[in-house]
Design a protein around this motif. Structure first.
Motif, mmCIF file in Angstrom:
data_model
loop_
_atom_site.group_PDB
_atom_site.id
_atom_site.type_symbol
_atom_site.label_atom_id
_atom_site.label_comp_id
_atom_site.label_asym_id
_atom_site.label_seq_id
_atom_site.Cartn_x
_atom_site.Cartn_y
_atom_site.Cartn_z
ATOM 1 N N GLN A 118 10.950 1.798 -0.238
ATOM 2 C CA GLN A 118 9.707 1.120 -0.852
ATOM 3 C C GLN A 118 8.390 1.143 0.296
ATOM 4 O OE1 GLN A 118 11.977 -2.763 -1.164
ATOM 5 N NE2 GLN A 118 11.752 -2.742 -3.413
ATOM 6 N N ILE A 119 8.865 1.010 1.471
ATOM 7 C CA ILE A 119 7.828 1.247 2.409
ATOM 8 C C ILE A 119 7.062 2.607 2.154
ATOM 9 C CG2 ILE A 119 6.952 1.203 4.783
ATOM 10 C CD1 ILE A 119 9.356 -0.800 5.169
ATOM 11 N N GLY B 88 4.964 2.948 -0.895
ATOM 12 C CA GLY B 88 3.602 2.183 -0.761
ATOM 13 C C GLY B 88 2.637 2.865 0.270
ATOM 14 N N LEU B 89 3.295 3.720 1.079
ATOM 15 C CA LEU B 89 2.322 4.593 2.125
ATOM 16 C C LEU B 89 1.769 5.621 1.190
ATOM 17 C CD1 LEU B 89 4.528 4.401 5.457
ATOM 18 C CD2 LEU B 89 2.461 3.197 4.937
ATOM 19 N N TYR C 41 -1.063 2.056 0.223
ATOM 20 C CA TYR C 41 -1.269 0.679 0.458
ATOM 21 C C TYR C 41 -0.996 0.247 2.037
ATOM 22 C CZ TYR C 41 0.163 0.629 -4.295
ATOM 23 O OH TYR C 41 0.270 0.623 -5.810
ATOM 24 N N TRP D 94 0.355 -2.562 4.537
ATOM 25 C CA TRP D 94 1.743 -3.159 4.975
ATOM 26 C C TRP D 94 1.121 -4.555 5.722
ATOM 27 C CZ3 TRP D 94 5.714 -3.294 1.482
ATOM 28 C CH2 TRP D 94 5.919 -2.170 0.989
ATOM 29 N N SER D 95 2.047 -5.856 5.351
ATOM 30 C CA SER D 95 2.057 -6.697 6.233
ATOM 31 C C SER D 95 3.083 -7.758 6.306
ATOM 32 C CB SER D 95 0.752 -7.725 6.000
ATOM 33 O OG SER D 95 0.815 -8.417 4.982
ATOM 34 N N MET E 107 6.640 0.385 10.524
ATOM 35 C CA MET E 107 6.768 -0.977 9.938
ATOM 36 C C MET E 107 8.115 -1.600 10.078
ATOM 37 S SD MET E 107 4.509 -2.613 8.238
ATOM 38 C CE MET E 107 4.764 -4.341 8.183
ATOM 39 N N ALA F 8 2.504 -5.400 0.303
ATOM 40 C CA ALA F 8 1.691 -4.120 0.262
ATOM 41 C C ALA F 8 0.303 -4.363 -0.487
ATOM 42 C CB ALA F 8 2.487 -2.953 -0.351
ATOM 43 N N ASP G 250 -3.124 -2.911 -2.145
ATOM 44 C CA ASP G 250 -3.937 -2.093 -2.413
ATOM 45 C C ASP G 250 -5.446 -2.241 -2.613
ATOM 46 O OD1 ASP G 250 -4.982 0.032 -4.136
ATOM 47 O OD2 ASP G 250 -4.046 -0.747 -5.857
ATOM 48 N N GLU H 66 -8.716 -6.500 -1.910
ATOM 49 C CA GLU H 66 -7.223 -6.500 -1.383
ATOM 50 C C GLU H 66 -6.304 -7.319 -2.378
ATOM 51 O OE1 GLU H 66 -6.225 -6.852 2.615
ATOM 52 O OE2 GLU H 66 -7.953 -5.387 3.394
ATOM 53 N N SER I 121 5.618 -7.008 -3.342
ATOM 54 C CA SER I 121 6.038 -8.151 -2.379
ATOM 55 C C SER I 121 7.470 -8.555 -2.659
ATOM 56 C CB SER I 121 5.147 -9.381 -2.690
ATOM 57 O OG SER I 121 5.748 -10.526 -1.884
#
Length: 120
Positions: free
Chosen positions: A2-3, A6-7, A11, A13-14, A44, A64, A66, A72, A77
């Motif tokens: 999933q990360i 998103g990358l 996106y 990430w936090s 991450m 994530a 966008d 943002e 999530s």
């Protein structure tokens, strides 16, 4: 995976954590800083490992963001950590005028002070 997804979409990430997962508690504490220039999912995952070590009995979620439209907004999530013991929620029903009912939820964990909510 999933990360990485998103990358690829660009996106940022936090990681956030809380000990009060009430559905209306949308503002969790942020762990570290958002990773806007992240290119590798492994970095991450190292951040997540650090958060899990610091807060093993908290709820932890990854978000994530966008920023392609100039603002943002959360695109993804998901929760990645939960306490070993979850006390659950109490559903309160309140009878109103006529036959109307109002419902609210209350976390059993919120009855205890912060940092003591998920201890045996």
């Amino acid at each position: 995976m999933q990360i990485e997804y998103g990358l690829k979409k660009g996106y940022a990430w936090s990681i956030e954590y809380t000990d009060d997962p009430h559905p209306r508690n949308t503002y969790w504490d942020m762990y570290g800083h958002p990773n806007f220039d992240l290119e590798d999912a492994a970095a991450m995952m190292m951040e997540l490992k650090g958060c899990r070590q610091a807060f093993p009995q908290h709820y932890i979620r990854m978000l994530a963001f966008d920023s392609t439209r100039g603002v943002e907004s959360v695109a993804m999530s998901f929760i990645v950590n939960r306490p070993t013991k979850e006390p659950g929620f109490h559903l309160e029903r309140i009878e109103m005028d006529g036959r109307n009912m109002r419902y609210s939820t209350r976390s059993y964990a919120a009855e205890r002070p912060e940092a003591e909510r998920y201890q045996e």
